[in-house]
Design an enzyme around this catalytic site. Structure first.
Site, PDB file in Angstrom:
ATOM      1  N   GLU A  55      42.023 -43.994   4.146  1.00  0.00           N
ATOM      2  CA  GLU A  55      42.682 -42.690   4.294  1.00  0.00           C
ATOM      3  C   GLU A  55      42.814 -42.334   5.779  1.00  0.00           C
ATOM      4  OE1 GLU A  55      40.175 -43.282   2.201  1.00  0.00           O
ATOM      5  OE2 GLU A  55      41.228 -43.108   0.301  1.00  0.00           O
TER       6      GLU A  55
ATOM      7  N   GLU B 103      35.523 -52.799  17.957  1.00  0.00           N
ATOM      8  CA  GLU B 103      35.159 -53.167  16.585  1.00  0.00           C
ATOM      9  C   GLU B 103      36.226 -54.039  15.918  1.00  0.00           C
ATOM     10  OE1 GLU B 103      33.625 -49.788  14.513  1.00  0.00           O
ATOM     11  OE2 GLU B 103      32.502 -51.024  13.116  1.00  0.00           O
TER      12      GLU B 103
ATOM     13  N   GLN C 288      23.896 -50.332  14.881  1.00  0.00           N
ATOM     14  CA  GLN C 288      24.746 -49.264  15.427  1.00  0.00           C
ATOM     15  C   GLN C 288      24.415 -47.944  14.721  1.00  0.00           C
ATOM     16  OE1 GLN C 288      28.733 -49.667  14.066  1.00  0.00           O
ATOM     17  NE2 GLN C 288      29.633 -48.411  15.659  1.00  0.00           N
ATOM     18  N   GLY C 289      23.803 -47.000  15.448  1.00  0.00           N
ATOM     19  CA  GLY C 289      23.386 -45.735  14.831  1.00  0.00           C
ATOM     20  C   GLY C 289      24.412 -44.642  15.048  1.00  0.00           C
TER      21      GLY C 289
ATOM     22  N   SER D 270      37.980 -45.545   7.213  1.00  0.00           N
ATOM     23  CA  SER D 270      38.448 -45.711   5.825  1.00  0.00           C
ATOM     24  C   SER D 270      39.976 -45.821   5.755  1.00  0.00           C
ATOM     25  CB  SER D 270      37.991 -44.516   4.985  1.00  0.00           C
ATOM     26  OG  SER D 270      38.719 -43.372   5.366  1.00  0.00           O
TER      27      SER D 270
ATOM     28  N   SER E  74      23.957 -50.971   9.314  1.00  0.00           N
ATOM     29  CA  SER E  74      23.865 -52.379   8.918  1.00  0.00           C
ATOM     30  C   SER E  74      22.733 -53.084   9.662  1.00  0.00           C
ATOM     31  CB  SER E  74      25.180 -53.102   9.215  1.00  0.00           C
ATOM     32  OG  SER E  74      26.249 -52.453   8.595  1.00  0.00           O
TER      33      SER E  74
ATOM     34  N   SER F 192      26.862 -43.335  12.029  1.00  0.00           N
ATOM     35  CA  SER F 192      27.116 -42.509  10.840  1.00  0.00           C
ATOM     36  C   SER F 192      25.871 -41.745  10.388  1.00  0.00           C
ATOM     37  CB  SER F 192      27.586 -43.387   9.678  1.00  0.00           C
ATOM     38  OG  SER F 192      28.691 -44.136  10.073  1.00  0.00           O
TER      39      SER F 192
HETATM   40  C1  FAD Z   1      30.016 -52.209   4.920  1.00  0.00           C
HETATM   41  C2  FAD Z   1      29.779 -51.014   5.792  1.00  0.00           C
HETATM   42  C3  FAD Z   1      29.016 -51.148   6.932  1.00  0.00           C
HETATM   43  C4  FAD Z   1      28.786 -50.040   7.749  1.00  0.00           C
HETATM   44  N1  FAD Z   1      27.987 -50.206   8.856  1.00  0.00           N
HETATM   45  C5  FAD Z   1      27.730 -49.136   9.648  1.00  0.00           C
HETATM   46  C6  FAD Z   1      26.834 -49.275  10.771  1.00  0.00           C
HETATM   47  O1  FAD Z   1      26.277 -50.351  11.035  1.00  0.00           O
HETATM   48  N2  FAD Z   1      26.587 -48.184  11.520  1.00  0.00           N
HETATM   49  C7  FAD Z   1      27.173 -46.962  11.264  1.00  0.00           C
HETATM   50  O2  FAD Z   1      26.927 -46.024  12.022  1.00  0.00           O
HETATM   51  N3  FAD Z   1      27.996 -46.804  10.194  1.00  0.00           N
HETATM   52  C8  FAD Z   1      28.280 -47.852   9.382  1.00  0.00           C
HETATM   53  N4  FAD Z   1      29.102 -47.700   8.289  1.00  0.00           N
HETATM   54  C9  FAD Z   1      29.598 -46.370   7.970  1.00  0.00           C
HETATM   55  C10 FAD Z   1      31.088 -46.167   8.141  1.00  0.00           C
HETATM   56  O3  FAD Z   1      31.448 -46.090   9.482  1.00  0.00           O
HETATM   57  C11 FAD Z   1      31.428 -44.881   7.363  1.00  0.00           C
HETATM   58  O4  FAD Z   1      31.151 -45.122   5.992  1.00  0.00           O
HETATM   59  C12 FAD Z   1      32.873 -44.494   7.524  1.00  0.00           C
HETATM   60  O5  FAD Z   1      33.130 -44.053   8.824  1.00  0.00           O
HETATM   61  C13 FAD Z   1      33.247 -43.372   6.518  1.00  0.00           C
HETATM   62  O6  FAD Z   1      32.373 -42.295   6.633  1.00  0.00           O
HETATM   63  P1  FAD Z   1      31.606 -41.685   5.370  1.00  0.00           P
HETATM   64  O7  FAD Z   1      31.032 -42.794   4.575  1.00  0.00           O
HETATM   65  O8  FAD Z   1      30.699 -40.619   5.860  1.00  0.00           O
HETATM   66  O9  FAD Z   1      32.742 -41.022   4.473  1.00  0.00           O
HETATM   67  P2  FAD Z   1      33.420 -39.599   4.697  1.00  0.00           P
HETATM   68  O10 FAD Z   1      33.869 -39.477   6.113  1.00  0.00           O
HETATM   69  O11 FAD Z   1      32.513 -38.543   4.163  1.00  0.00           O
HETATM   70  O12 FAD Z   1      34.684 -39.728   3.768  1.00  0.00           O
HETATM   71  C14 FAD Z   1      34.612 -39.581   2.354  1.00  0.00           C
HETATM   72  C15 FAD Z   1      36.016 -39.811   1.789  1.00  0.00           C
HETATM   73  O13 FAD Z   1      36.905 -38.790   2.318  1.00  0.00           O
HETATM   74  C16 FAD Z   1      38.003 -39.386   2.985  1.00  0.00           C
HETATM   75  N5  FAD Z   1      38.328 -38.595   4.175  1.00  0.00           N
HETATM   76  C17 FAD Z   1      37.491 -38.158   5.123  1.00  0.00           C
HETATM   77  N6  FAD Z   1      38.159 -37.468   6.068  1.00  0.00           N
HETATM   78  C18 FAD Z   1      39.457 -37.482   5.707  1.00  0.00           C
HETATM   79  C19 FAD Z   1      40.647 -36.946   6.275  1.00  0.00           C
HETATM   80  N7  FAD Z   1      40.633 -36.284   7.442  1.00  0.00           N
HETATM   81  N8  FAD Z   1      41.827 -37.173   5.623  1.00  0.00           N
HETATM   82  C20 FAD Z   1      41.874 -37.867   4.457  1.00  0.00           C
HETATM   83  N9  FAD Z   1      40.755 -38.382   3.859  1.00  0.00           N
HETATM   84  C21 FAD Z   1      39.590 -38.201   4.478  1.00  0.00           C
HETATM   85  C22 FAD Z   1      37.527 -40.772   3.386  1.00  0.00           C
HETATM   86  O14 FAD Z   1      38.601 -41.690   3.503  1.00  0.00           O
HETATM   87  C23 FAD Z   1      36.622 -41.145   2.202  1.00  0.00           C
HETATM   88  O15 FAD Z   1      37.390 -41.645   1.145  1.00  0.00           O
HETATM   89  C24 FAD Z   1      29.344 -48.779   7.441  1.00  0.00           C
HETATM   90  C25 FAD Z   1      30.115 -48.646   6.284  1.00  0.00           C
HETATM   91  C26 FAD Z   1      30.320 -49.731   5.452  1.00  0.00           C
HETATM   92  C27 FAD Z   1      31.138 -49.533   4.202  1.00  0.00           C
END
Ligand code: FAD
Length: 407
Positions: A380, A249, A131-132, A378, A166, A134
């Site tokens: 949050e 999901e 899944q592309g 997440s 992933s 993030s």
């Molecule tokens: C095990 C795992 C598998 C994954 N697999 C995939 C995959 O196959 N394909 C894919 O596309 N993605 C995948 N992801 C990515 C996942 O969808 C993102 O990590 C997730 O959406 C959070 O985005 P980010 O990591 O960019 O964090 P950010 O969005 O940058 O957030 C950083 C921090 O800020 C907080 N935050 C952000 N916005 C707000 C807000 N408005 N209010 C309060 N707090 C906030 C968040 O809670 C977090 O603590 C995977 C993630 C994990 C952990």
């Protein structure tokens, strides 16, 4: 909410039980079973298990029969997942994205050729999907996707970077959310493109996690040429389609988590009876007894939260806001349970791998539990959804104490 099983559902449960007992891989099922250590070994088990499920007709249990799925009702899916968890069947899924995310989205928005081309190999597990979505600056704020797809004749030319993808390093296909109209408003200029992961210019680089495994990746697209016929649905409709994908999901598979955690809790309680601290069994030790009881209560609450979600799906056809409550609850709860288990080990809990008392099981569980509070939205973000859409709190306003009036 009446979730008592009907005679037909009981018969289905027995059928599943029989199938599992005849198909569980050697050595699996007991409380003392240890999953293979390396990711490669675990993937091999998962591939083998998914092939067995496919051969038994259980790979696309939520898919309609006309698309080759098993066409199970929601309650049958719940029963299926619960029986798998009860039997402690392998739970790692290599093609989770294909079965649960890409497949259903292609089924809904794809044309006949795309359905005929892509759906059958997902069900037989011959083709793995990733899944592309993030990107470095598009996670919680997914609409900020910057990967660009520019039309050039009969092709799109794709440039950009995805992250946390992933299984991208072993995937055959990727469903890429990309920007096709940079001038359109953020949510409108996105499209969905199906990318062959073997195309020149696609570079998947595994990222090592805190557990030592490397199951997700950074994926770089450099001048990747994708046939225009790989556009899913209409140009510019990516945001709508992505939301459909995300709605899939968190399905009934969630209820199985609760059974798996119940299994872990059982193991943890057994461990508490034999391990001692200050000369007292942990099950009787005041520092642990209460927390074990709290874990028990939390697993029970989790079941209630899960059943509430199922009721919501039965009524409305898709998970509602209960899904956010359920996701927040279980992902935070499993972290507490793993931490308790780790602390029950005492200093030995710091050891990792073969040196540790349980071959690092709780250690791994604790470390990887952090990922669950991020994946699929997440904690949050779930709290924001609950605050704004369930509790009706004001959107985007941060509470802060009022500055004091000067005396
Ligand atoms: C095990 C795992 C598998 C994954 N697999 C995939 C995959 O196959 N394909 C894919 O596309 N993605 C995948 N992801 C990515 C996942 O969808 C993102 O990590 C997730 O959406 C959070 O985005 P980010 O990591 O960019 O964090 P950010 O969005 O940058 O957030 C950083 C921090 O800020 C907080 N935050 C952000 N916005 C707000 C807000 N408005 N209010 C309060 N707090 C906030 C968040 O809670 C977090 O603590 C995977 C993630 C994990 C952990």
């Amino acid at each position: 909410m009446d979730l008592a099983l009907s005679p037909d559902e009981l018969a289905f449960r027995d059928e599943i039980r029989t199938w599992i007992s005849g198909n569980l891989p050697d050595g699996w099922g007991g409380p003392n079973h240890r999953e293979p250590k390396t990711l490669e070994e675990r993937l091999e088990v998962a591939r083998d298990w998914e092939r067995r499920l496919a051969a038994g007709g259980y790979s696309g249990i939520s898919w309609p029969k006309e698309f080759g799925g098993a066409g199970l009702s929601l309650m049958q899916q719940v029963i299926f997942h619960e029986e798998m968890a009860l039997a402690r069947a392998p739970q790692i899924s290599v093609n989770f994205v294909g079965i649960n995310l890409s497949g259903p989205t292609i089924r809904i928005y794809g044309n006949d050729e795309q359905r005929a081309r892509y759906l059958p190999p997902i069900l037989t597990m011959e083709e793995i999907w990733c899944q592309g979505f993030s990107e470095p600056n598009a996670g919680s704020d997914l609409a900020n996707v910057q990967t660009r797809a520019v039309i050039d004749g009969d092709e799109f030319v794709l440039n950009g970077q995805k992250v946390w993808t992933s299984y991208a390093h072993i995937a055959d296909w990727c469903l890429v959310l990309c920007r096709t109209d940079p001038k359109a408003p953020k949510h409108k200029g996105l499209s969905y493109v199906i990318v062959d992961m073997k195309t020149p210019g696609v570079d998947a680089r595994p990222l090592r996690q805190i557990t030592g495994d490397a199951e997700f990746n950074e994926v770089f697209f450099t001048d990747v040429r994708v046939p225009r016929e790989n556009l899913l649905g209409e140009l510019g409709m990516g945001w709508t389609y992505a939301n459909t994908t995300l709605a899939h999901e968190r399905g009934p598979a969630f209820l199985a988590h609760q059974i798996r955690f119940r299994n872990y809790l059982k193991d943890l309680i057994e461990q508490a009876k034999t391990r001692t601290r200050d000369g007292v069994a942990l099950s009787k030790h005041p520092a642990f007894r209460e927390r074990i009881a709290a874990s028990y209560a939390e697993v029970e609450v989790m079941r209630a939260v899960g059943l509430r979600m199922v009721t919501g799906i039965l009524k409305n056809g898709r998970p509602g806001l209960e899904a956010s409550m359920a996701k927040l609850y279980w992902s935070e709860m499993v972290r507490r349970m793993n931490l308790l288990a780790l602390q029950m080990e005492g200093m030995a809990g710091l050891l990792y791998g073969e040196d540790s008392p349980r071959e690092g099981r709780w250690h791994d569980g604790y470390l990887s539990s952090f990922a669950q509070t991020i994946a699929a939205g997440s904690s949050e973000i779930q709290k924001n959804i609950i605050a704004e859409r369930i509790l009706g709190m004001p959107r985007g306003e941060v509470w802060a104490p009022k500055p004091k009036e000067p005396a």
